[in-house]
Motif scaffolding. Structure first.
Motif, PDB file in Angstrom:
ATOM      1  N   ASP A 363       0.811  -1.212   0.000  1.00  6.37           N
ATOM      2  CA  ASP A 363       0.000   0.000   0.000  1.00  6.37           C
ATOM      3  C   ASP A 363       0.848   1.266   0.000  1.00  6.37           C
ATOM      4  OD1 ASP A 363      -2.275  -1.553   0.055  1.00  6.37           O
ATOM      5  OD2 ASP A 363      -2.324  -1.633   2.252  1.00  6.37           O
ATOM      6  N   ASN A 364       2.160   1.130  -0.081  1.00  6.51           N
ATOM      7  CA  ASN A 364       3.014   2.303  -0.093  1.00  6.51           C
ATOM      8  C   ASN A 364       2.815   3.081  -1.395  1.00  6.51           C
ATOM      9  OD1 ASN A 364       5.732   3.719  -0.802  1.00  6.51           O
ATOM     10  ND2 ASN A 364       5.818   3.354   1.406  1.00  6.51           N
ATOM     11  N   ARG A 365       2.412   4.340  -1.278  1.00  8.04           N
ATOM     12  CA  ARG A 365       2.072   5.128  -2.468  1.00  8.04           C
ATOM     13  C   ARG A 365       3.286   5.362  -3.357  1.00  8.04           C
ATOM     14  NH1 ARG A 365      -2.092   9.883  -0.366  1.00  8.04           N
ATOM     15  NH2 ARG A 365      -3.772   8.467   0.325  1.00  8.04           N
ATOM     16  N   HIS A 366       4.402   5.677  -2.734  1.00  7.54           N
ATOM     17  CA  HIS A 366       5.608   5.937  -3.517  1.00  7.54           C
ATOM     18  C   HIS A 366       6.048   4.689  -4.268  1.00  7.54           C
ATOM     19  CE1 HIS A 366       9.302   7.826  -4.753  1.00  7.54           C
ATOM     20  NE2 HIS A 366      10.023   6.908  -4.127  1.00  7.54           N
ATOM     21  N   LEU A 367       5.956   3.548  -3.582  1.00  6.37           N
ATOM     22  CA  LEU A 367       6.330   2.281  -4.216  1.00  6.37           C
ATOM     23  C   LEU A 367       5.420   1.988  -5.406  1.00  6.37           C
ATOM     24  CD1 LEU A 367       7.683  -0.524  -4.344  1.00  6.37           C
ATOM     25  CD2 LEU A 367       6.057  -1.286  -2.621  1.00  6.37           C
ATOM     26  N   LEU A 368       4.107   2.133  -5.218  1.00  5.63           N
ATOM     27  CA  LEU A 368       3.168   1.850  -6.296  1.00  5.63           C
ATOM     28  C   LEU A 368       3.379   2.778  -7.482  1.00  5.63           C
ATOM     29  CD1 LEU A 368      -0.129   1.199  -4.297  1.00  5.63           C
ATOM     30  CD2 LEU A 368       1.276  -0.477  -5.487  1.00  5.63           C
ATOM     31  N   LYS A 369       3.589   4.051  -7.194  1.00  2.00           N
ATOM     32  CA  LYS A 369       3.802   5.012  -8.275  1.00  2.00           C
ATOM     33  C   LYS A 369       5.057   4.676  -9.066  1.00  2.00           C
ATOM     34  CE  LYS A 369       4.448   9.931  -9.202  1.00  2.00           C
ATOM     35  NZ  LYS A 369       4.600  11.283  -8.597  1.00  2.00           N
ATOM     36  N   SER A 370       6.116   4.315  -8.353  1.00  2.00           N
ATOM     37  CA  SER A 370       7.382   3.989  -9.015  1.00  2.00           C
ATOM     38  C   SER A 370       7.243   2.742  -9.882  1.00  2.00           C
ATOM     39  CB  SER A 370       8.476   3.797  -7.963  1.00  2.00           C
ATOM     40  OG  SER A 370       9.706   3.477  -8.568  1.00  2.00           O
ATOM     41  N   ILE A 371       6.629   1.694  -9.318  1.00  2.00           N
ATOM     42  CA  ILE A 371       6.495   0.441 -10.070  1.00  2.00           C
ATOM     43  C   ILE A 371       5.583   0.627 -11.281  1.00  2.00           C
ATOM     44  CG2 ILE A 371       5.580  -1.908  -9.933  1.00  2.00           C
ATOM     45  CD1 ILE A 371       6.665  -2.139  -7.161  1.00  2.00           C
ATOM     46  N   ARG A 372       4.530   1.406 -11.131  1.00  2.00           N
ATOM     47  CA  ARG A 372       3.629   1.626 -12.259  1.00  2.00           C
ATOM     48  C   ARG A 372       4.266   2.477 -13.339  1.00  2.00           C
ATOM     49  NH1 ARG A 372      -1.755   2.329  -8.435  1.00  2.00           N
ATOM     50  NH2 ARG A 372      -2.121   0.065  -8.195  1.00  2.00           N
ATOM     51  N   ASN A 373       5.113   3.412 -12.951  1.00  2.00           N
ATOM     52  CA  ASN A 373       5.858   4.171 -13.956  1.00  2.00           C
ATOM     53  C   ASN A 373       6.792   3.257 -14.750  1.00  2.00           C
ATOM     54  OD1 ASN A 373       4.670   6.590 -13.273  1.00  2.00           O
ATOM     55  ND2 ASN A 373       6.298   7.211 -11.878  1.00  2.00           N
ATOM     56  N   VAL A 374       7.435   2.343 -14.047  1.00  3.38           N
ATOM     57  CA  VAL A 374       8.317   1.390 -14.716  1.00  3.38           C
ATOM     58  C   VAL A 374       7.510   0.443 -15.595  1.00  3.38           C
ATOM     59  CG1 VAL A 374       9.886  -0.549 -14.340  1.00  3.38           C
ATOM     60  CG2 VAL A 374      10.158   1.536 -13.006  1.00  3.38           C
ATOM     61  N   GLY A 375       6.341   0.022 -15.114  1.00  5.19           N
ATOM     62  CA  GLY A 375       5.482  -0.843 -15.928  1.00  5.19           C
ATOM     63  C   GLY A 375       5.059  -0.172 -17.224  1.00  5.19           C
ATOM     64  N   LYS A 376       4.714   1.091 -17.147  1.00 10.81           N
ATOM     65  CA  LYS A 376       4.344   1.840 -18.357  1.00 10.81           C
ATOM     66  C   LYS A 376       5.548   1.979 -19.294  1.00 10.81           C
ATOM     67  CE  LYS A 376       1.637   5.880 -19.676  1.00 10.81           C
ATOM     68  NZ  LYS A 376       0.542   5.049 -20.178  1.00 10.81           N
ATOM     69  N   LEU A 377       6.737   2.179 -18.698  1.00 19.31           N
ATOM     70  CA  LEU A 377       7.961   2.277 -19.501  1.00 19.31           C
ATOM     71  C   LEU A 377       8.232   0.977 -20.243  1.00 19.31           C
ATOM     72  CD1 LEU A 377      10.663   3.739 -20.231  1.00 19.31           C
ATOM     73  CD2 LEU A 377      11.603   2.752 -18.133  1.00 19.31           C
ATOM     74  N   ILE A 378       8.075  -0.153 -19.561  1.00 20.58           N
ATOM     75  CA  ILE A 378       8.326  -1.456 -20.190  1.00 20.58           C
ATOM     76  C   ILE A 378       7.322  -1.709 -21.308  1.00 20.58           C
ATOM     77  CG2 ILE A 378       8.321  -3.946 -19.805  1.00 20.58           C
ATOM     78  CD1 ILE A 378      10.805  -2.561 -18.775  1.00 20.58           C
ATOM     79  N   ASP A 379       6.044  -1.385 -21.094  1.00 16.51           N
ATOM     80  CA  ASP A 379       5.044  -1.592 -22.140  1.00 16.51           C
ATOM     81  C   ASP A 379       5.328  -0.735 -23.371  1.00 16.51           C
ATOM     82  OD1 ASP A 379       3.791  -3.440 -20.592  1.00 16.51           O
ATOM     83  OD2 ASP A 379       2.199  -2.107 -19.880  1.00 16.51           O
ATOM     84  N   SER A 380       5.777   0.486 -23.153  1.00 13.38           N
ATOM     85  CA  SER A 380       6.154   1.345 -24.288  1.00 13.38           C
ATOM     86  C   SER A 380       7.375   0.780 -25.003  1.00 13.38           C
ATOM     87  CB  SER A 380       6.441   2.768 -23.794  1.00 13.38           C
ATOM     88  OG  SER A 380       5.307   3.326 -23.163  1.00 13.38           O
ATOM     89  N   TYR A 381       8.303   0.227 -24.236  1.00 18.26           N
ATOM     90  CA  TYR A 381       9.489  -0.407 -24.830  1.00 18.26           C
ATOM     91  C   TYR A 381       9.099  -1.643 -25.644  1.00 18.26           C
ATOM     92  CZ  TYR A 381      13.859  -3.104 -24.909  1.00 18.26           C
ATOM     93  OH  TYR A 381      14.946  -3.847 -25.297  1.00 18.26           O
ATOM     94  N   LEU A 382       8.138  -2.411 -25.131  1.00 19.99           N
ATOM     95  CA  LEU A 382       7.674  -3.596 -25.858  1.00 19.99           C
ATOM     96  C   LEU A 382       7.033  -3.223 -27.188  1.00 19.99           C
ATOM     97  CD1 LEU A 382       6.140  -5.687 -22.928  1.00 19.99           C
ATOM     98  CD2 LEU A 382       8.177  -6.256 -24.258  1.00 19.99           C
ATOM     99  N   GLN A 383       6.380  -2.073 -27.242  1.00 19.88           N
ATOM    100  CA  GLN A 383       5.775  -1.636 -28.498  1.00 19.88           C
ATOM    101  C   GLN A 383       6.831  -1.351 -29.556  1.00 19.88           C
ATOM    102  OE1 GLN A 383       3.066   1.635 -27.845  1.00 19.88           O
ATOM    103  NE2 GLN A 383       2.114   0.640 -26.080  1.00 19.88           N
ATOM    104  N   VAL A 384       8.036  -0.973 -29.121  1.00 12.58           N
ATOM    105  CA  VAL A 384       9.128  -0.715 -30.074  1.00 12.58           C
ATOM    106  C   VAL A 384       9.797  -2.016 -30.503  1.00 12.58           C
ATOM    107  CG1 VAL A 384      11.327   0.470 -30.419  1.00 12.58           C
ATOM    108  CG2 VAL A 384       9.519   1.582 -29.119  1.00 12.58           C
ATOM    109  N   VAL A 385      10.144  -2.866 -29.533  1.00 13.35           N
ATOM    110  CA  VAL A 385      10.855  -4.107 -29.871  1.00 13.35           C
ATOM    111  C   VAL A 385       9.935  -5.090 -30.591  1.00 13.35           C
ATOM    112  CG1 VAL A 385      12.427  -3.820 -27.923  1.00 13.35           C
ATOM    113  CG2 VAL A 385      10.371  -5.178 -27.631  1.00 13.35           C
TER     114      VAL A 385
END
Length: 598
Positions: A363-385
Motif C-alpha cells: 500500500d506504499n504510495r511511492h512504491l506503487l507510483k514507481s512500479i507503475r511508472n516502470v510498468g508503463k515504460l516497459i510496455d512502451s518499450y515492448l511496443q518498439v521491440v
C-alpha cells in the motif's frame, strides 16, 4: 597558449645520411648518438653549459673522438636538439607542448645554474611557474605531455604542480573565470550566454588520459566543493569522447577493426569511470548508466563492474526513457536487434531493490507510483521491440511477465504491444499466439480497447471468447446493480413516506399479508436474477468449449469468426428476451395476487 622564445641565431641544423649537424666553419669534435640519430657537434659550445657532457668528455683523452651514447635521453633526439640549439644560441620556442621533454632532457644534461648562470633549466622552470601554471589550457597541455614521461615528470614535480593548478582553477567560482576554455555543447553560443557555465572545465579535462583524469576527479571529490551532478557530467563528457558506441545507437564494438589492445584500453576506461561515479542518486542519468552497461559486455569488463552498473541503473530505472532502453544487441549469437536481456536484468534488479526497501508494503504510495511508472515504460518499450522481425516470442513474453500485477493499472499499452507483434509476425503458431496473449487480462482493458480487441482478427479465438464473456458478465452485473439500486430507492422512499393514522388517531400498521406479499416478491426477483446469471455463465462457457474444440480440429478463418460472433450476439438477445418474458409473467402473477387479496 603562451610560449617563450630563446636565442637569436638562425636555425642551420641539417640532416645528412641520418646524421644531424649544423653549418659551421669549425670542424665538429663531439659525436653523440641518440637511438638512430647521430649528432656531429662542437665541445666549445656544449660543454660550458652541460655538466654531464663535461664529465663524460673528461673521462676520455682529448685526442680521442669517441662517440657518446645517450640512448636514455628523455624525450629522445627532439628534446636533446632543443638543448643543443640553446647552447648554440639558435632561436627556439618553448611552449606547454614541448616544455616537459625539454626540462627532462636539460635535467639529464645537468644544464643547471651551478654550471653557468642563466642556464637552460633555470629559464625553463621560470617559464613553467610564471606562464604555464598560470594558464588554464597551458596547464592542461603540460599535464598531457607528462603522459610520455611519467616517471621523470613525477620525480621533477611537474605532474603534481600541474594537477594542483588545474584543481585550483576548477574550484574557482564561475563568475571569476577569466581565462579561455573549450565548450562546444549543442545549442550553446558564448555570445548569447554572458555567464560562465558551471561545467566549463569538463571538455578540456577530457583530453587527458584516464589515469591523469582520475587523479583530478578524485582530488576534486575529496574537497566536497562541487556537487555530485557536476562530477557526473565530467564523467559523461569523458566517456562520450573515449568510449566507442556510447553516443550512437548502432554499435561500433563489433567491428573487426577494434583490436584486443584497444578493447583493453576501453575496458580500463569504463571500469575507472564506473569506480568514480558518486554514490548520490542522480549524479549521472539512467540513460548514461544503461549505455555503459550495453558496451560492458563486448569489452569484457569485470563481473563486479557489471553488477555495479546493473544496481545503479535499477535504482534510477524509473527516470529512464524508452530511447534509453533501446540498446543494440551485442551478442554474435543473438539475431534480434535490441538487447532485451539487458533491460530485463535491470528490471529484475529494480524489483528486488524495492522489495528490500519496502518489504510487504503493497500500500506504499511511492512504491506503487514507481512500479507503475516502470510498468508503463516497459510496455512502451515492448511496443518498439515488437517491430523487430527477429524478436522471439519467448523473450517478448518473458519481459512482459516480469512486470508484477500491481505494475499495470490498465493493460491498454500491453495490448498495443501484442497487437503490433501479431501484425509484424503474422505466421505465428497457435501455441505462440496463445502464449503471447496469455499475459493479457481482459478485465483490465478500457471499453474502447476492448471493443477494438473483439474485432481484432489477429487475436486467437480463445482470447476473443474471453473478451465476449467478460463483456456479457459485466453487462449482467450492471443490470443487477441497477435493479438493486431501484429496490433500495423504493424501500428508502417507503420509510420516508408520512405515517397514516386511522379515525381514532392511531398509527395504522402494515398487515401481515402485505408484509408476506412484498417479501415473497423480493425473493422471486432475486431467484430470477440468480437464474439469469447462471444462464449467462453457462452460455459463455458452452461457447468457449465449442471454440476450443474447433481450435483443436480445424483452422477457423476470419469469416467464420465473424459469423460465430453474430450467432453469439443473437443467442444473447434471445436469452435476454426469454428472461424479460418470465419477469413480465411473474409481475402479472403478483398483480393478480394483490387484486385477489383486496
Amino acid at each position: 597558449m603562451k610560449f617563450m622564445k630563446l636565442g637569436t641565431r638562425p636555425d642551420t641544423f641539417y640532416t645528412e645520411q641520418a646524421t644531424r649537424s649544423l653549418v659551421s666553419d669549425v670542424q665538429a669534435d663531439l659525436v653523440i648518438k641518440i637511438n638512430d640519430t647521430t649528432y656531429l657537434l662542437h665541445k666549445s659550445s656544449l660543454l660550458p653549459k652541460c655538466g654531464l657532457l663535461q664529465r663524460l668528455c673528461s673521462d676520455s683523452s682529448d685526442s680521442e673522438n669517441v662517440p657518446l651514447d645517450l640512448h636514455d635521453m628523455p624525450g629522445g633526439a627532439d628534446a636533446f636538439e632543443l638543448c643543443a640549439k640553446f647552447c648554440y644560441g639558435v632561436s627556439i620556442n618553448i611552449s606547454a607542448h614541448n616544455f616537459v621533454p625539454a626540462l627532462c632532457a636539460a635535467k639529464l644534461l645537468q644544464m643547471n645554474e651551478s654550471i653557468e648562470k642563466g642556464n637552460f633549466v633555470g629559464k625553463l622552470e621560470a617559464f613553467f611557474g610564471s606562464c604555464i601554471l598560470e594558464g588554464w589550457k597551458d596547464s592542461i597541455a603540460a599535464l598531457q605531455a607528462t603522459d610520455k614521461l611519467p616517471e621523470w615528470s613525477e620525480n621533477l614535480g611537474i605532474t603534481r604542480k600541474c594537477i594542483d593548478s588545474i584543481i585550483e582553477k576548477i574550484l574557482t567560482p564561475p563568475p571569476q573565470v577569466k581565462w579561455s576554455y573549450t565548450y562546444t555543447r549543442p545549442g550553446y553560443t558564448r555570445k548569447q550566454h554572458h555567464s560562465v557555465p558551471k561545467d566549463w572545465w569538463t571538455e578540456d579535462v577530457s583530453d587527458l588520459n584516464i589515469d591523469l583524469f582520475r587523479c583530478i576527479i578524485m582530488a576534486i571529490r575529496s574537497t566536497y566543493v562541487l556537487p555530485p551532478q557536476l562530477i557526473g557530467e565530467a564523467l559523461h563528457v569523458y566517456a562520450c569522447k573515449w568510449l566507442p558506441g556510447i553516443t550512437k545507437l548502432k554499435n561500433s564494438l563489433g567491428s573487426s577493426a577494434i583490436t584486443e589492445e584497444s578493447k583493453a584500453i576501453n575496458r580500463k576506461i569504463l571500469e575507472t569511470i564506473v569506480s568514480m561515479i558518486p554514490a548520490d542518486r542522480g549524479s549521472v542519468s539512467a540513460g548514461f548508466l544503461l549505455r555503459l552497461l550495453s558496451i560492458s559486455g563486448p569489452l569484457g569488463v569485470s563481473p563486479v563492474t557489471k553488477t555495479e552498473l546493473v544496481k545503479r541503473a535499477s535504482i534510477q530505472f524509473e527516470e529512464a526513457t524508452v530511447s534509453d532502453l533501446l540498446c543494440p544487441s551485442t551478442s554474435s549469437l543473438d539475431q534480434n536487434f535490441y538487447d532485451t536481456e539487458l533491460v530485463q536484468a535491470v528490471l529484475e534488479s529494480f524489483l528486488k531493490f524495492w522489495k528490500r526497501l519496502y518489504p510487504g508494503a503493497v500500500d506504499n504510495r511511492h512504491l506503487l507510483k514507481s512500479i507503475r511508472n516502470v510498468g508503463k515504460l516497459i510496455d512502451s518499450y515492448l511496443q518498439v521491440v515488437a517491430r523487430d522481425d527477429n524478436m522471439p516470442v519467448s523473450k517478448f513474453v518473458s519481459l512482459a511477465e516480469t512486470v508484477p500485477a500491481i505494475g499495470r493499472l490498465e493493460h491498454d499499452d500491453l495490448y498495443q504491444a501484442i497487437n503490433i507483434y501479431l501484425k509484424v509476425h503474422p505466421d505465428l503458431s497457435k501455441a505462440d499466439k496463445k502464449r503471447l496473449c496469455g499475459t493479457l487480462e481482459c478485465q483490465r482493458l478500457t471499453p474502447e480497447v476492448r471493443a477494438h480487441a473483439v474485432k481484432n482478427e489477429s487475436l486467437p479465438l480463445r482470447t476473443v471468447v474471453q473478451l465476449l464473456y467478460f463483456e456479457q458478465e459485466k453487462d449482467s452485473m450492471e443490470t443487477t446493480s441497477s435493479k438493486l439500486q431501484k429496490s433500495h430507492d423504493l424501500l428508502l422512499g417507503a420509510k420516508m413516506r408520512p405515517v397514516t393514522r386511522d379515525s381514532h388517531g392511531k398509527r395504522s400498521l402494515m398487515n401481515k399479508e402485505e408484509v408476506t406479499r412484498r417479501t415473497s416478491h423480493a425473493e422471486d426477483r432475486e431467484k430470477g436474477q440468480h437464474k439469469a446469471k447462471q444462464s449467462d455463465a453457462k452460455l459463455a462457457l458452452d461457447l468457449e468449449r465449442k471454440m476450443v474444440i474447433r481450435e483443436d480440429t480445424e483452422e477457423i478463418g476470419s469469416e467464420k469468426l465473424r459469423v460465430a460472433k453474430e450467432e453469439r450476439m443473437s443467442s444473447s438477445k434471445l436469452d435476454l428476451d426469454s428472461k424479460n418474458s418470465i419477469q413480465r409473467a411473474r409481475s402479472k402473477k403478483s398483480e393478480h395476487g394483490r387484486q385477489k387479496g383486496r
